[in-house]
Structure formats: structure tokens, C-alpha cells
Design an enzyme around this catalytic site. Structure first.
Site, PDB file in Angstrom:
ATOM      1  N   SER A  68       0.476  -1.229  -0.223  1.00 57.50           N
ATOM      2  CA  SER A  68      -0.247  -0.218   0.027  1.00 57.50           C
ATOM      3  C   SER A  68       0.708   0.818  -0.319  1.00 57.50           C
ATOM      4  O   SER A  68       0.149   2.084  -0.476  1.00 57.50           O
ATOM      5  CB  SER A  68      -0.993  -0.390   0.996  1.00 57.50           C
ATOM      6  OG  SER A  68      -0.176   0.480   2.061  1.00 57.50           O
ATOM      7  N   LYS A 119       1.093   4.411   7.430  1.00 59.54           N
ATOM      8  CA  LYS A 119       0.192   5.233   6.644  1.00 59.54           C
ATOM      9  C   LYS A 119       1.058   6.220   6.637  1.00 59.54           C
ATOM     10  O   LYS A 119       1.595   6.848   7.807  1.00 59.54           O
ATOM     11  CB  LYS A 119      -0.690   5.132   6.994  1.00 59.54           C
ATOM     12  CG  LYS A 119      -1.746   3.538   6.680  1.00 59.54           C
ATOM     13  CD  LYS A 119      -1.959   3.821   5.494  1.00 59.54           C
ATOM     14  CE  LYS A 119      -2.063   2.012   5.280  1.00 59.54           C
ATOM     15  NZ  LYS A 119      -2.864   1.342   4.944  1.00 59.54           N
TER      16      LYS A 119
END
Lengths: 229, 229
Positions: A149, A187
Site C-alpha cells: 500500500s 501509513k
DNA sequence: TCGATATGTTCTCTTTTAGTTCACCTTTTG
DNA sequence: CAAAAGGTGAACTAAAAGAGAACATATCGA
């Protein structure tokens, strides 16, 4: 944490590794579980890897390594320790290593999912050495990245990231975020009023928007190591 | 983690090191495994090295060192049968075993353009330390990446790449290529008959197709370091 | 310094073994 | 019921392994 099948497979692999030192092939596992197709094994293996119980080399035959077992979270073996004798616990995390050298040994705390959040941090008692310049100001540790991701920021599956232990982060920094005290993920952090956004760097993934009190920052990204084969 | 053959070879090497202190030659290993050709041994050795069970020095006779064994029996550290490293650099071969450290200092040779080739290598007399696992088999050096032509492979502007000094490379490897003996660039190498293609990892850049004799491989990519600020 | 010897490396070819993926179905469980 | 986990079989891709030869590289003594 594990389903009955997953546990059964894990125990079989463990037994085979202990008795012969060679991990079983998918066909052998298939037979051991009494299945008629390898693809089921494939799925179980993926599940075990995702949950951090085993590690394997992609597309390599019989390249499975057991990291922990369900009962005792203790690792099977000393991980990738090159030396066993003088290694001990004497080393404090983030201690300078050999004299005159500009590198540090930091603990490798396991895998972190860059994709779907999967598991919180755990200790595997393995160490990585990093260039001194890469150290943050504080306490550091390393994580192996799993998932894709963050590819658009150049953080690939299998990379090792260096994390500085902090519990706050500025807007826009890449952090290890613990969601609901159970799922750690890597993230970019964005603050948005009382909400926190965990932004992936991959168009195929969605930004998670969460109430601030569900998210706990465990560290910020200060470095990255990659090995090519 | 290991296949049966790999395990068999590892045990043989271990036994020979323990009994005679000298690692076996490829021919001896060939005989021990009942093979008729050394090339198979070579492949097994590479597999063991890739999996971190042994370490060796390229082109050196009987220079194999066991790092770990599948059942995690005591590693054979110490008796360095490996003499004089060819590396002019401070490779600190003794430090790892003494301090549990596993890092090396390699020279930083300047910048390399990942985009348009700009400049050949230059010496800046500065050093970087890298984890031992990231070392290739041979002589290594570091370069700072400039430009964005490799971003789609996760190699960003400002990253430091670890290069193993070799002058040949396999198809598809990322290499430092010297074009017309003056411009060094980091690209994926593709062979295409008498031509060589230098393929960027960025849609905005073009693949360069050059006569093979205009391109000289100066090294291959073995590792990457990145620092976040 | 030359050359013999030992040793390690690469290459191509072939066969076997192993891992991956996909579509579709069944069972278990919250 | 719906979602997740599990099961099947087949087609496909890739890795492991063996062989043999040519070539490259160290080492050491003449």
C-alpha cells in the site's frame, strides 16, 4: 488467532522442520492434512504468513521458516542472528556497535502490514544494523514491510523500515499507527479536526478516516533498507 | 527453509569444517553429493548463501563460512580460513564475530543519475555503513541516486544505493552502466542480440538501445538505503 | 614472469519438482 | 443469511536439479 486448520498445518511444518531440517513441499502438506488439492494449502500458508507465524521466500521451494507458535509466542529459533555466542541480551536497543564504526544495532520487531492492517508489533529478538546517519534522535527499531500500500512512496513489500519510537507525529509524516490497540499499520498521517486519516500511497487502497482516540502513533518512519537478490 | 539437497550439502560442509577446519572444494562437494558436475554444487551454494546459511567470498577457494544451520546447532564461527580480502576498503571482517555486529563500511563514490546520464563516478572519500546482509559477494560501494527515472521500482531521488562491483550482469538486473566510457547511469539491463537496452522505471523516460560495445557494466544493485527527514 | 595446477564460474540444455492462480463449490460461523 | 474459511481440479509458471564443457581466476614453484 488461528483456525484449527491453520494450527494443524503449522504444527506439521514445525514437526517436519524439527525432525529433518527441511520444510515440506505443498504436496507433502496437502497429504499431511488429508487434502486432495494444493491450492487449499496455499491459502493456509498465506494466512499463516499474514498472521506472522511463518516467513517464506516467495516462489522458492521449501523455503518456510517458523517465527512463532500459537501457544508460546516465543520464536522457534534465533531468527537471523549470525552469531549466537556473544550476542546475548547485553545489547541495549539502539546501542552503538563496533568501535569506530558508524552503525547501530536495532531490534527487528517483526512485520508490519503496509496494506490491510493485520497485527500489532511483537518481539522476535532479532537485530539489524543500520548506518548511524539513519538513526532518529530517539529509540529506534526496525520492521519488515508486508504489502504494497505504500509503493507509490517507494516503500515496497519486503523492505525493512527504520522507525523512531515516538508517540506523536506531525501532519504528513509516515507513521506506525496502532488502530484500536490491535492493528499496526504503516501509513501517512493526516489530521483533520477530530479525525485522523491514515493515507496509503497506492491508488488501489482507501484512506481510513478514524476518530483520533482510536489511533495511537507508535513511531515515525526515519529510514528504509532494501536488499536485492 | 531448505530443500533436501541444500540441507545435505550444508551438513557436509559443516562436517568438513568441524573435522578438518578447511571447507571442501566444489569438486569434493560434487563427489560427496554423488554428482557428476560442479555446476549443480554452484547452484546449491548460491541457494544456501541466498538463504543466509553460509557466507563466502567470490572467486576464493574453500572460502565458505557457516552462519547457521537448519536445526540451529552452534555455528562454526571463528577459524577464518579466508585470507587477505581483496577489498582495499575497511571491511572490518573481525568486528562481526566479536561484537555481534554485522555491518560493513563501504565507500561512497558520489552521485549517479537515474534519469539522464550526467556524470561518471567520482571519489568523495566518504563512507557509509551498511548491514552485512546487504553486502554482495564482492567489493561494494555506494552511490547517491539523483533523478527519478527509477521511481517505479521504488528507487527515489536522494536514495543511496549499494552497488556490487561486477562487470557483467544478467538480463533484467539493475546495473550501473557506463555509456561511451563517460556517462554512468542506473538502469535495468536488457540484452537484445548485439544490442543492450537500458530500461528506466518511469514512463516519462525512454529506453536507450545501444550497441553492446558502447555499454560497460560497472556494478549491480544489491541494496538501497533511504533516510527520511 | 611464465606456466602448471587447482579451483571457482558460466552457459546451455534437459528433466523433474514445486508453487501459483483461477473458477467454482461446500462447510462453518457470527 | 452472509461472510469467511475450506476444498477441488486444472492449467500455468517457475524453481530445483543434473550434465558437460568452456572459461576465468587464484596460487605457487620454476
Amino acid at each position: 488467532m488461528l483456525t484449527a486448520k491453520q494450527n494443524q498445518l503449522l504444527l506439521f511444518i514445525q514437526e517436519r522442520l524439527a525432525s529433518s531440517g527441511v520444510s515440506p513441499s505443498f504436496d507433502e502438506m496437502k497429504d499431511a492434512l488429508g487434502l486432495k488439492s494444493k491450492s487449499g494449502v496455499h491459502r493456509l500458508i498465506n494466512a499463516l504468513e499474514e498472521r506472522g507465524f511463518i516467513r517464506r521466500m516467495a516462489n522458492r521451494a521449501r523455503a518456510i521458516e517458523i517465527l512463532k507458535t500459537p501457544d508460546n509466542a516465543a520464536p522457534q529459533r534465533g531468527g537471523d542472528n549470525v552469531v549466537s555466542a556473544p550476542f546475548g541480551q547485553a545489547k541495549t536497543p539502539s546501542a552503538p556497535s563496533a568501535a569506530g564504526d558508524d552503525s547501530f544495532e536495532i531490534p527487528l520487531h517483526g512485520k508490519i502490514a503496509a496494506g490491510t492492517p493485520i497485527e500489532a508489533l511483537e518481539n522476535r529478538d532479532s537485530f539489524v544494523s543500520i548506518p548511524g546517519a539513519m538513526m532518529g534522535r530517539g529509540d529506534c527499531y526496525a520492521l519488515e514491510v508486508s504489502g504494497d500500500s505504500m509503493v507509490e512512496m517507494g516503500i515496497l513489500d519486503g523492505d525493512t523500515v527504520v522507525i523512531e519510537s515516538v508517540n506523536t507525529a506531525r501532519d504528513g509524516e509516515v507513521v506506525v499507527a496502532l488502530v484500536d490497540r490491535e492493528e499496526a499499520t504503516l501509513k501517512t498521517l493526516r489530521r483533520n479536526g477530530q479525525f485522523v486519516e491514515l493515507v496509503p500511497a497506492n491508488r488501489d487502497y482507501q484512506t481510513q478516516v478514524l476518530e483520533a482516540d482510536r489511533v495511537q502513533v507508535q513511531g515515525r518512519l526515519v529510514g528504509l533498507l532494501r536488499q536485492y537478490h
